[in-house]
Design a protein around this motif. Structure first.
Motif, mmCIF file in Angstrom:
data_model
loop_
_atom_site.group_PDB
_atom_site.id
_atom_site.type_symbol
_atom_site.label_atom_id
_atom_site.label_comp_id
_atom_site.label_asym_id
_atom_site.label_seq_id
_atom_site.Cartn_x
_atom_site.Cartn_y
_atom_site.Cartn_z
ATOM 1 N N LEU A 154 0.836 -1.207 0.000
ATOM 2 C CA LEU A 154 0.000 0.000 0.000
ATOM 3 C C LEU A 154 0.871 1.256 0.000
ATOM 4 O O LEU A 154 0.604 2.212 -0.738
ATOM 5 C CB LEU A 154 -0.926 -0.020 1.222
ATOM 6 N N TYR A 155 1.919 1.240 0.821
ATOM 7 C CA TYR A 155 2.853 2.371 0.865
ATOM 8 C C TYR A 155 3.522 2.565 -0.492
ATOM 9 O O TYR A 155 3.691 3.710 -0.963
ATOM 10 C CB TYR A 155 3.897 2.111 1.949
ATOM 11 N N SER A 156 3.900 1.460 -1.145
ATOM 12 C CA SER A 156 4.553 1.538 -2.456
ATOM 13 C C SER A 156 3.611 2.136 -3.512
ATOM 14 O O SER A 156 4.054 2.909 -4.374
ATOM 15 C CB SER A 156 5.012 0.147 -2.906
ATOM 16 N N LYS A 157 2.336 1.788 -3.442
ATOM 17 C CA LYS A 157 1.368 2.342 -4.396
ATOM 18 C C LYS A 157 1.226 3.855 -4.198
ATOM 19 O O LYS A 157 1.162 4.618 -5.173
ATOM 20 C CB LYS A 157 0.002 1.669 -4.212
ATOM 21 N N GLU A 177 14.101 3.919 -4.185
ATOM 22 C CA GLU A 177 13.446 3.104 -5.204
ATOM 23 C C GLU A 177 12.918 3.988 -6.344
ATOM 24 O O GLU A 177 12.490 5.127 -6.134
ATOM 25 C CB GLU A 177 12.287 2.312 -4.583
ATOM 26 N N THR A 178 12.972 3.463 -7.568
ATOM 27 C CA THR A 178 12.506 4.199 -8.740
ATOM 28 C C THR A 178 10.992 4.436 -8.661
ATOM 29 O O THR A 178 10.234 3.521 -8.367
ATOM 30 C CB THR A 178 12.832 3.435 -10.026
ATOM 31 N N ARG A 179 10.577 5.649 -8.980
ATOM 32 C CA ARG A 179 9.149 5.995 -8.924
ATOM 33 C C ARG A 179 8.584 6.149 -10.340
ATOM 34 O O ARG A 179 9.287 6.542 -11.264
ATOM 35 C CB ARG A 179 8.950 7.291 -8.144
ATOM 36 N N GLN A 180 7.328 5.822 -10.471
ATOM 37 C CA GLN A 180 6.647 5.995 -11.734
ATOM 38 C C GLN A 180 6.261 7.480 -11.926
ATOM 39 O O GLN A 180 6.181 8.233 -10.953
ATOM 40 C CB GLN A 180 5.367 5.151 -11.778
ATOM 41 N N GLU A 181 6.040 7.815 -13.162
ATOM 42 C CA GLU A 181 5.553 9.156 -13.433
ATOM 43 C C GLU A 181 4.093 9.261 -13.002
ATOM 44 O O GLU A 181 3.296 8.386 -13.316
ATOM 45 C CB GLU A 181 5.663 9.475 -14.942
ATOM 46 N N PRO A 182 3.742 10.293 -12.262
ATOM 47 C CA PRO A 182 2.343 10.442 -11.847
ATOM 48 C C PRO A 182 1.445 10.639 -13.064
ATOM 49 O O PRO A 182 1.861 11.242 -14.062
ATOM 50 C CB PRO A 182 2.370 11.694 -10.968
ATOM 51 N N ARG A 188 3.448 5.861 -2.948
ATOM 52 C CA ARG A 188 4.707 6.506 -3.338
ATOM 53 C C ARG A 188 5.024 6.313 -4.825
ATOM 54 O O ARG A 188 6.032 6.815 -5.312
ATOM 55 C CB ARG A 188 5.853 5.926 -2.502
ATOM 56 N N LEU A 189 4.170 5.563 -5.529
ATOM 57 C CA LEU A 189 4.336 5.301 -6.964
ATOM 58 C C LEU A 189 5.623 4.540 -7.287
ATOM 59 O O LEU A 189 6.250 4.751 -8.328
ATOM 60 C CB LEU A 189 4.311 6.628 -7.760
ATOM 61 N N TYR A 190 6.016 3.640 -6.376
ATOM 62 C CA TYR A 190 7.182 2.804 -6.638
ATOM 63 C C TYR A 190 6.820 1.704 -7.635
ATOM 64 O O TYR A 190 5.691 1.216 -7.658
ATOM 65 C CB TYR A 190 7.700 2.151 -5.354
ATOM 66 N N LYS A 191 7.788 1.291 -8.434
ATOM 67 C CA LYS A 191 7.579 0.220 -9.406
ATOM 68 C C LYS A 191 7.827 -1.136 -8.745
ATOM 69 O O LYS A 191 8.700 -1.900 -9.145
ATOM 70 C CB LYS A 191 8.499 0.403 -10.612
ATOM 71 N N LEU A 192 7.052 -1.422 -7.713
ATOM 72 C CA LEU A 192 7.211 -2.663 -6.958
ATOM 73 C C LEU A 192 5.930 -3.481 -7.028
ATOM 74 O O LEU A 192 4.837 -2.978 -6.754
ATOM 75 C CB LEU A 192 7.546 -2.360 -5.488
ATOM 76 N N ARG A 193 6.085 -4.776 -7.368
ATOM 77 C CA ARG A 193 4.961 -5.691 -7.341
ATOM 78 C C ARG A 193 4.750 -6.193 -5.909
ATOM 79 O O ARG A 193 5.588 -5.965 -5.032
ATOM 80 C CB ARG A 193 5.215 -6.866 -8.270
ATOM 81 N N PHE A 194 3.652 -6.870 -5.696
ATOM 82 C CA PHE A 194 3.379 -7.426 -4.370
ATOM 83 C C PHE A 194 4.481 -8.393 -3.957
ATOM 84 O O PHE A 194 4.933 -8.387 -2.806
ATOM 85 C CB PHE A 194 2.022 -8.135 -4.371
ATOM 86 N N LEU A 195 4.924 -9.245 -4.908
ATOM 87 C CA LEU A 195 5.984 -10.200 -4.603
ATOM 88 C C LEU A 195 7.284 -9.491 -4.264
ATOM 89 O O LEU A 195 8.035 -9.938 -3.376
ATOM 90 C CB LEU A 195 6.195 -11.148 -5.790
ATOM 91 N N ASP A 196 7.580 -8.375 -4.940
ATOM 92 C CA ASP A 196 8.780 -7.596 -4.614
ATOM 93 C C ASP A 196 8.707 -7.081 -3.178
ATOM 94 O O ASP A 196 9.699 -7.133 -2.435
ATOM 95 C CB ASP A 196 8.924 -6.412 -5.573
ATOM 96 N N CYS A 197 7.528 -6.588 -2.812
ATOM 97 C CA CYS A 197 7.346 -6.081 -1.449
ATOM 98 C C CYS A 197 7.512 -7.199 -0.418
ATOM 99 O O CYS A 197 8.076 -6.984 0.664
ATOM 100 C CB CYS A 197 5.965 -5.438 -1.312
#
Length: 270
Positions: A202-205, A262-267, A207-216
């Motif tokens: 949820l925090y990654s979403k 961590e790399t962030r996606q473009e908003p 923050r717009l991080y390019k992390l999947r659930f498995l990565d988290c």
């Protein structure tokens, strides 16, 4: 990158833990087993202490026993031998060759954490303290072994005392106890890691991080190292300490630091 390097980083370089997302999943599972073993250590030590206390108390009780033998389905002693009840820290023992007591009486004696044992006139009985643990693991909290079945036929006070005096816990017994504690600890840690991962995802979403659930999940597993070690130490100090909140909360805090770069996606455009 391997688990040993990530273990060191989990103690001294938290911001590098985001690299755990590159770890193969089977290695992450092995690391969860490793963390579970750390958490199981204080519980195993506690069980060993209880086993040692029971052995020591058993020797004290054996020294109080009069001469007896079990033959033809009966507990036989000298004609004027009287029964007695002897209590230690871990055992409440009943010796009753006269048939005055029953399984229910021995069960009623079992208070606190003490186990009730009874050499009665016709049977040997065991009564565990009333708790959900005994019922769930053994199906009941009291057991009877009638002498008529022949299981204890020929048992006498001399053999019992010699057996208790020379009793020791072999390595395989200790290994079984460790595995016995490791299994529920592993399941509990898996549940806590899922809770951590849900919060981390949820925090990654946000923050717009390019992390999947498995990565988290992978990163969270290594983020749990420090709180797991802290929880294990606290368990040695306080046996009743509840570690779930500490592990979840501190692991999330560590996750925040670990994913700082961590790399962030473009908003999305409005």
């Amino acid at each position: 990158m391997n688990s040993f390097i990530l273990f060191k980083q989990s103690l001294f370089q938290l911001t590098h833990l985001h690299q755990a997302k590159k770890m193969p999943f089977w290695k992450v599972i092995l690391y969860v087993v490793f963390l579970s073993a750390i958490l199981a250590l204080p519980i195993t030590k506690q069980l060993f202490s209880i086993m040692q206390d029971i052995k020591s108390d058993g020797q004290k009780i054996a020294s109080k026993l009069p001469d007896f033998t079990i033959t033809d389905g009966k507990l036989k002693t000298a004609s004027k031998t009287e029964g007695f009840i002897y209590q230690t820290n871990s055992i409440i023992f009943t010796f009753d060759p006269e048939g005055k007591r029953s399984l229910n009486d021995v069960t009623a004696d079992s208070v606190g954490t003490a186990v009730g044992l009874g050499l009665l006139q016709d049977e040997f009985v065991v009564a565990f303290p009333k708790s959900g643990a005994a019922d769930s693991l053994l199906g009941a909290n009291q057991f009877e072994i009638p002498y008529s079945k022949g299981t204890l036929d020929g048992l006498n006070s001399k053999d019992l005392k010699e057996s208790l005096d020379g009793a020791s816990f072999p390595f395989w017994i200790k290994l079984i106890v460790f595995v016995f504690t490791l299994y529920p600890t592993f399941l509990n840690l898996i549940f806590n890691l899922l809770m951590i991962t849900i919060g981390a995802n949820l925090y990654s979403k946000i923050r717009l991080y390019k992390l999947r659930f498995l990565d988290c999940l992978k990163i969270s597993t290594y983020c749990a190292t420090l709180p797991v070690i802290a929880s294990s130490i606290l368990h040695f100090i306080n046996r009743s300490f509840d570690d779930s909140f500490l592990i979840v909360f501190v692991s999330l805090v560590v996750f925040f630091f670990a994913t700082r770069n961590e790399t962030r996606q473009e908003p999305p455009l409005a």
